[in-house]
Design a protein around this motif. Structure first.
Motif, PDB file in Angstrom:
ATOM      1  N   PRO A  83       0.703  -8.962 -12.493  1.00 44.42           N
ATOM      2  CA  PRO A  83      -0.339  -7.930 -12.535  1.00 44.42           C
ATOM      3  C   PRO A  83      -0.307  -6.977 -11.347  1.00 44.42           C
ATOM      4  N   LEU A  84      -0.025  -7.493 -10.154  1.00 44.11           N
ATOM      5  CA  LEU A  84       0.034  -6.603  -8.991  1.00 44.11           C
ATOM      6  C   LEU A  84       1.217  -5.636  -9.098  1.00 44.11           C
ATOM      7  N   LEU A  85       2.318  -6.100  -9.652  1.00 42.95           N
ATOM      8  CA  LEU A  85       3.461  -5.202  -9.865  1.00 42.95           C
ATOM      9  C   LEU A  85       3.108  -4.112 -10.874  1.00 42.95           C
ATOM     10  N   VAL A  86       2.326  -4.464 -11.893  1.00 46.50           N
ATOM     11  CA  VAL A  86       1.886  -3.467 -12.877  1.00 46.50           C
ATOM     12  C   VAL A  86       1.050  -2.388 -12.195  1.00 46.50           C
ATOM     13  N   LEU A  87       0.078  -2.814 -11.389  1.00 46.37           N
ATOM     14  CA  LEU A  87      -0.777  -1.849 -10.689  1.00 46.37           C
ATOM     15  C   LEU A  87       0.037  -1.000  -9.714  1.00 46.37           C
ATOM     16  N   ALA A  88       0.974  -1.639  -9.014  1.00 45.31           N
ATOM     17  CA  ALA A  88       1.814  -0.897  -8.074  1.00 45.31           C
ATOM     18  C   ALA A  88       2.672   0.127  -8.806  1.00 45.31           C
ATOM     19  N   ALA A  89       3.136  -0.219  -9.992  1.00 44.27           N
ATOM     20  CA  ALA A  89       3.949   0.715 -10.777  1.00 44.27           C
ATOM     21  C   ALA A  89       3.131   1.929 -11.194  1.00 44.27           C
ATOM     22  N   TRP A  90       1.888   1.710 -11.630  1.00 49.60           N
ATOM     23  CA  TRP A  90       1.025   2.841 -11.985  1.00 49.60           C
ATOM     24  C   TRP A  90       0.751   3.716 -10.757  1.00 49.60           C
ATOM     25  N   ALA A  91       0.524   3.081  -9.609  1.00 49.04           N
ATOM     26  CA  ALA A  91       0.241   3.840  -8.391  1.00 49.04           C
ATOM     27  C   ALA A  91       1.470   4.648  -7.960  1.00 49.04           C
ATOM     28  N   ALA A  92       2.631   3.990  -7.931  1.00 48.10           N
ATOM     29  CA  ALA A  92       3.851   4.668  -7.496  1.00 48.10           C
ATOM     30  C   ALA A  92       4.269   5.733  -8.505  1.00 48.10           C
ATOM     31  N   GLY A  93       4.182   5.408  -9.791  1.00 47.83           N
ATOM     32  CA  GLY A  93       4.558   6.373 -10.818  1.00 47.83           C
ATOM     33  C   GLY A  93       3.672   7.600 -10.797  1.00 47.83           C
ATOM     34  N   LEU A 137      -7.416  -5.498  -3.646  1.00 51.51           N
ATOM     35  CA  LEU A 137      -7.200  -5.301  -5.079  1.00 51.51           C
ATOM     36  C   LEU A 137      -7.932  -4.062  -5.566  1.00 51.51           C
ATOM     37  N   GLY A 138      -9.181  -3.898  -5.160  1.00 49.13           N
ATOM     38  CA  GLY A 138      -9.964  -2.742  -5.585  1.00 49.13           C
ATOM     39  C   GLY A 138      -9.342  -1.435  -5.143  1.00 49.13           C
ATOM     40  N   ALA A 139      -8.862  -1.386  -3.896  1.00 48.00           N
ATOM     41  CA  ALA A 139      -8.221  -0.163  -3.402  1.00 48.00           C
ATOM     42  C   ALA A 139      -6.979   0.171  -4.232  1.00 48.00           C
ATOM     43  N   LEU A 140      -6.213  -0.869  -4.578  1.00 46.98           N
ATOM     44  CA  LEU A 140      -5.006  -0.643  -5.379  1.00 46.98           C
ATOM     45  C   LEU A 140      -5.359  -0.151  -6.777  1.00 46.98           C
ATOM     46  N   ILE A 141      -6.374  -0.753  -7.403  1.00 52.80           N
ATOM     47  CA  ILE A 141      -6.773  -0.338  -8.749  1.00 52.80           C
ATOM     48  C   ILE A 141      -7.248   1.112  -8.750  1.00 52.80           C
ATOM     49  N   VAL A 142      -8.131   1.449  -7.824  1.00 58.25           N
ATOM     50  CA  VAL A 142      -8.673   2.810  -7.764  1.00 58.25           C
ATOM     51  C   VAL A 142      -7.552   3.824  -7.547  1.00 58.25           C
ATOM     52  N   PHE A 143      -6.649   3.512  -6.626  1.00 55.77           N
ATOM     53  CA  PHE A 143      -5.569   4.471  -6.359  1.00 55.77           C
ATOM     54  C   PHE A 143      -4.616   4.563  -7.538  1.00 55.77           C
ATOM     55  N   ALA A 144      -4.312   3.419  -8.172  1.00 56.63           N
ATOM     56  CA  ALA A 144      -3.396   3.434  -9.322  1.00 56.63           C
ATOM     57  C   ALA A 144      -3.940   4.299 -10.447  1.00 56.63           C
ATOM     58  N   VAL A 145      -5.223   4.105 -10.784  1.00 58.06           N
ATOM     59  CA  VAL A 145      -5.832   4.894 -11.858  1.00 58.06           C
ATOM     60  C   VAL A 145      -5.953   6.361 -11.441  1.00 58.06           C
ATOM     61  N   GLY A 146      -6.361   6.597 -10.205  1.00 57.49           N
ATOM     62  CA  GLY A 146      -6.524   7.970  -9.737  1.00 57.49           C
ATOM     63  C   GLY A 146      -5.205   8.717  -9.673  1.00 57.49           C
ATOM     64  N   ALA A 147      -4.167   8.079  -9.134  1.00 56.19           N
ATOM     65  CA  ALA A 147      -2.861   8.737  -9.040  1.00 56.19           C
ATOM     66  C   ALA A 147      -2.297   9.034 -10.426  1.00 56.19           C
ATOM     67  N   SER A 148      -2.505   8.106 -11.357  1.00 56.31           N
ATOM     68  CA  SER A 148      -2.042   8.346 -12.727  1.00 56.31           C
ATOM     69  C   SER A 148      -2.782   9.517 -13.356  1.00 56.31           C
TER      70      SER A 148
END
Length: 352
Positions: A315-325, A233-244
């Protein structure tokens, strides 16, 4: 006034414009706007928390259950969203599945009922729910005994560790992205550099996710739950925020950093459901919270810690969307900028 080397004096206006450029003045104005937005957002979200439509199960005899649900559902201010549940077992399961936040178990043979709550999902919400139900029961000459079926861990004061953990991951994500971007210009000049930055961010996210999970788990004993799940979860959050953040910077340059702070810190943190879970927040913050990384992350961290990972798909789909977007926008903009400025792209490619 200052004097130049030849002895002439520099007009005060020129001194001011040389000390504070127009660009700097605009950035300072932007910072002022962010500060005002910060105060407004946090004060607006937290200044008057009150329960609104808190999902509450009611287990009661058939002849009185419907009437009780109607009464609870029509309390002034609509603090509860009451619904009938067939049995205490089902009520406990729905709490574990995060479908309801509590359940009132009516004793048909006495005047003392039980209120099941889950402080692991937010201590302030459990306390607010208890206060509302206790007052409603008192008006019917009944009493209530509270039973915490999913208590917060002893080291997790008021079930806030998950929120602080996610805030830390979010901060790490946008700071890492900002550093990667401004290290050689605020905009990605070509596709190669964008890919390298995203790869570096992914590696950082993996390390940051593990570090956060270890600190709150084995080191401090502040949050229960699977270390591996929290790590992911932490890796996904960090990458989602960073990629955005990289995407915002690719689009707007240094102003993109301010936009990332606006979304993650100013809007995201107070609406994350940390200090006050969603049913206690005003409508605006309650509406945007689940769609932003801090809210999706906080909900997921609490699910991992206390609810066996239930209710995490959204919630995981939300984070994945931020990361992919964020990844897609960063790569697409870098390709377009290379086509628009081929010479700049070639020069940047030699120095990336």
């Amino acid at each position: 006034m200052a004097t130049t080397d030849d002895g002439t004096r520099t007009p005060f206006r020129e001194e001011v414009t040389s000390a504070v450029t127009a660009r700097a003045a605009l950035l300072v104005t932007g910072v002022l706007g962010l500060m005002v937005a910060f105060i407004t957002s946090y004060a607006g979200a937290f200044h008057h928390p009150r329960p609104t439509d808190v999902p509450l199960g009611v287990v009661a005899p058939a002849q009185t259950g419907g009437q009780l649900v109607t009464k609870l559902d029509r309390l002034p201010g609509s603090p509860l969203d009451a619904r009938t549940v067939a049995s205490e077992r089902q009520a406990r399961q729905q709490i574990a599945d995060r479908r309801i936040d509590g359940a009132l178990i009516v004793d048909p043979r006495g005047t003392t009922d039980r209120l099941l709550v889950a402080s692991g999902g937010g201590a302030s919400l459990s306390q607010a729910l208890e206060a509302v139900v206790r007052a409603a029961e008192k008006s019917q000459q009944r009493t209530v005994r509270t039973v915490d079926v999913t208590p917060a861990d002893r080291g997790d004061s008021r079930s806030l560790t998950s929120f602080y953990l996610v805030v830390g991951w979010c901060v790490g994500g946008y700071l890492c992205a900002a550093i990667l971007a401004i290290s050689h210009g605020a905009r990605a000049a070509n596709g190669a550099r964008a890919v390298i930055r995203l790869a570096a961010l992914a590696l950082y996210a993996i390390v940051a996710g593990l570090a956060g999970a270890i600190v709150v788990g084995p080191v401090l004993g502040a949050l229960p739950g699977s270390i591996a799940c929290l790590w992911g979860l932490g890796a996904l959050i960090v990458f989602a925020v960073g990629a955005s953040t990289l995407a915002f910077q690719s689009l707007l340059g240094i102003i993109g950093i301010g936009l990332a702070i606006l979304l993650v810190v100013i809007l995201g943190n107070p609406s994350a459901g940390g200090a006050y879970p969603y049913p206690l927040l005003p409508p605006f913050w309650r509406a945007i919270g689940p769609a932003l990384p801090p809210g999706a992350g906080t909900w997921s961290a609490r699910s991992i810690a206390y609810f066996r990972g239930h209710a995490m798909t959204g919630p995981l789909l939300v984070l994945a969307a931020w990361a992919a977007g964020g990844t897609l926008v960063t790569l697409v903009l870098s390709v377009f900028r290379k086509r628009e400025n081929p010479e700049e792209g070639q020069a940047a490619g030699r120095t990336a």
